[in-house]
Scaffold this motif. Structure first.
Motif, PDB file in Angstrom:
ATOM      1  N   GLY A   1       0.848  -1.193   0.000  1.00 37.59           N
ATOM      2  CA  GLY A   1       0.000   0.000   0.000  1.00 37.59           C
ATOM      3  C   GLY A   1       0.876   1.233   0.000  1.00 37.59           C
ATOM      4  N   ALA A   2       0.270   2.373  -0.284  1.00 36.93           N
ATOM      5  CA  ALA A   2       1.074   3.597  -0.360  1.00 36.93           C
ATOM      6  C   ALA A   2       0.235   4.807  -0.010  1.00 36.93           C
ATOM      7  CB  ALA A   2       1.648   3.753  -1.764  1.00 36.93           C
ATOM      8  N   TYR A   3       0.943   5.886   0.262  1.00 31.94           N
ATOM      9  CA  TYR A   3       0.266   7.160   0.485  1.00 31.94           C
ATOM     10  C   TYR A   3       1.123   8.277  -0.095  1.00 31.94           C
ATOM     11  CZ  TYR A   3      -1.523  11.380   2.505  1.00 31.94           C
ATOM     12  OH  TYR A   3      -2.028  12.652   2.642  1.00 31.94           O
ATOM     13  N   LEU A   4       0.481   9.161  -0.852  1.00 35.48           N
ATOM     14  CA  LEU A   4       1.167  10.352  -1.360  1.00 35.48           C
ATOM     15  C   LEU A   4       0.379  11.590  -0.945  1.00 35.48           C
ATOM     16  CD1 LEU A   4       1.953   9.097  -4.983  1.00 35.48           C
ATOM     17  CD2 LEU A   4       3.672   9.825  -3.309  1.00 35.48           C
ATOM     18  N   PRO A   5       1.058  12.618  -0.475  1.00 37.70           N
ATOM     19  CA  PRO A   5       0.349  13.860  -0.140  1.00 37.70           C
ATOM     20  C   PRO A   5      -0.354  14.430  -1.369  1.00 37.70           C
ATOM     21  CG  PRO A   5       2.652  13.938   0.565  1.00 37.70           C
ATOM     22  CD  PRO A   5       2.513  12.717  -0.263  1.00 37.70           C
ATOM     23  N   ASP A   6      -1.401  15.208  -1.133  1.00 43.42           N
ATOM     24  CA  ASP A   6      -2.188  15.769  -2.256  1.00 43.42           C
ATOM     25  C   ASP A   6      -1.407  16.784  -3.083  1.00 43.42           C
ATOM     26  OD1 ASP A   6      -4.376  14.317  -1.557  1.00 43.42           O
ATOM     27  OD2 ASP A   6      -5.257  15.906  -0.296  1.00 43.42           O
ATOM     28  N   ARG A   7      -0.573  17.565  -2.402  1.00 41.43           N
ATOM     29  CA  ARG A   7       0.044  18.706  -3.098  1.00 41.43           C
ATOM     30  C   ARG A   7       1.135  18.266  -4.079  1.00 41.43           C
ATOM     31  NH1 ARG A   7       3.811  23.332  -0.516  1.00 41.43           N
ATOM     32  NH2 ARG A   7       4.276  24.424  -2.467  1.00 41.43           N
TER      33      ARG A   7
END
Ligand code: COA
Length: 325
Positions: free
Chosen positions: A11-17
């Protein structure tokens, strides 16, 4: 019977900006053309001011659990690979443990900078093969934007923020051959003689703050190309493996020219290399699990595929891991 650790989910997460190279032209004296030509980076994600490394690690861990249909009760070990922890202590790993309500188990941070995730795969594999853990969350999470000198064009254009995670699980079905699923081979190195070509200008026991990234880019580049070529050759030789057996190369994402050089050394076409540096920049210990997650979720990396991970980071540290999905 051979005990192996299998990468079961990611799984992963990237900030919106999104910060593009054009955005950076307003910050330092640089150009989209220079950055793309020298690094292959077009944009990177930047965490919100109040968004921490732990927040990103927790989001990536939740995604990895959901992907494998695991619950917190399945996990008995947590390693977070990071050089940008929320606090000097305690570890980000215990933030993850508390947020996900994971029972008492080994939970600690591992600091090998951009080689962190490759070091982490090796350490997690040893925890599992020794019988100490059965299902372990391994996370790479970084907020490098908070340790960049935003007036230094030689470093601030290169890095980004994000997190990636995997769940590793014990498996006893192997026969000890390269046909087994799981982590098949790991090799790690460090050479402290090179510690002054990439470092932070501070730390708790010196300046009492985290300091900023300082780098001799050309020297790091030279070592990266040579050490990555050496280590992939070593992986093939030790395992008596020809490069055409490798389905995918998942390299640390620092610079597309370093990645292309390593692929060339292996004789692998770029169609068998996972590249995210154009969109993520260098997210240090998060770069490999972010790239891996993308390729697993879009179906490029499939069960049975032989995957080679490699990375180099400050220290210098470097390493490679061979794993079958
Ligand atoms: N925009 C425009 N010009 C820049 C710049 C930027 N962001 N950064 C540096 N320059 C300039 C330099 O000042 C220099 O100008 P000069 O010749 O007038 O002195 C010129 O570009 C060349 O700089 P140099 O550092 O020699 O460039 P390079 O071709 O080595 O590329 C890197 C620089 C950083 C892209 C490259 O060295 C690299 O990728 N190194 C490895 C970095 C890395 O992977 N780090 C993380 C490891 S985990």
């Amino acid at each position: 019977m051979t005990v192996r650790s299998i990468i079961r989910s990611c799984g992963a997460y990237l900030p919106d900006r999104i910060m593009t190279n054009r955005d950076l032209e307003d910050v330092v004296d640089t150009s989209d053309e220079w950055i793309v030509q020298r690094t292959g980076i077009r944009e990177r994600r930047i965490a919100a001011e109040n968004e921490t490394t732990a927040d990103m690690a927790i989001a990536a861990a939740k995604a990895a659990l959901a992907h494998g249909r695991f619950t917190a009760a399945d996990i008995d070990g947590i390693i977070v690979c990071t050089s940008t922890p929320n606090h000097t202590f305690p570890a980000v790993a215990v933030d993850v443990q508390a947020a996900l309500d994971i029972r008492p188990c080994p939970a600690f941070d591992l600091q090998a900078v951009c080689s962190g995730f490759v070091y982490g795969l090796n350490v997690a594999d040893m925890f599992i093969r020794s019988g100490q853990c059965r299902r372990l969350l391994l996370i790479g999470a970084e907020k490098f934007s908070s340790i960049l000198d935003w007036t230094d064009r030689t470093t601030c254009v290169l890095f980004g923020d994000g997190a990636g995670a995997v769940v590793l699980e014990v498996d006893e079905s192997g026969d000890g051959s390269l046909n087994d699923r799981g982590i098949l081979f790991s090799r790690l190195y460090a050479d402290g003689r090179q510690k002054n070509i990439l470092y932070t200008s501070g730390g708790p026991a010196t300046t009492q703050d985290s300091g900023y990234v300082v780098m001799e880019g050309r020297e790091v580049f030279r070592h990266a190309v040579s050490n990555m070529s050496q280590i992939v050759t070593e992986v093939l030789e030790v395992n008596k493996l020809s490069a055409d057996r490798i389905d995918w190369l998942v390299p640390h994402q620092a610079n597309v020219r370093i990645i292309e050089g390593t692929a060339k050394k292996l004789g692998l076409g770029m169609d068998r290399v996972i590249v995210t540096v154009d969109r993520h920049g260098n997210t240090s210990a998060a770069s490999i699990p972010l790239a891996l997650n993308e390729a697993v979720q879009d179906g490029r990396i499939k069960p049975g595929n032989l995957v080679l991970f490699e990375a180099l980071g400050a220290g210098l540290t470097w390493g490679a891991v061979l794993a079958r999905f």
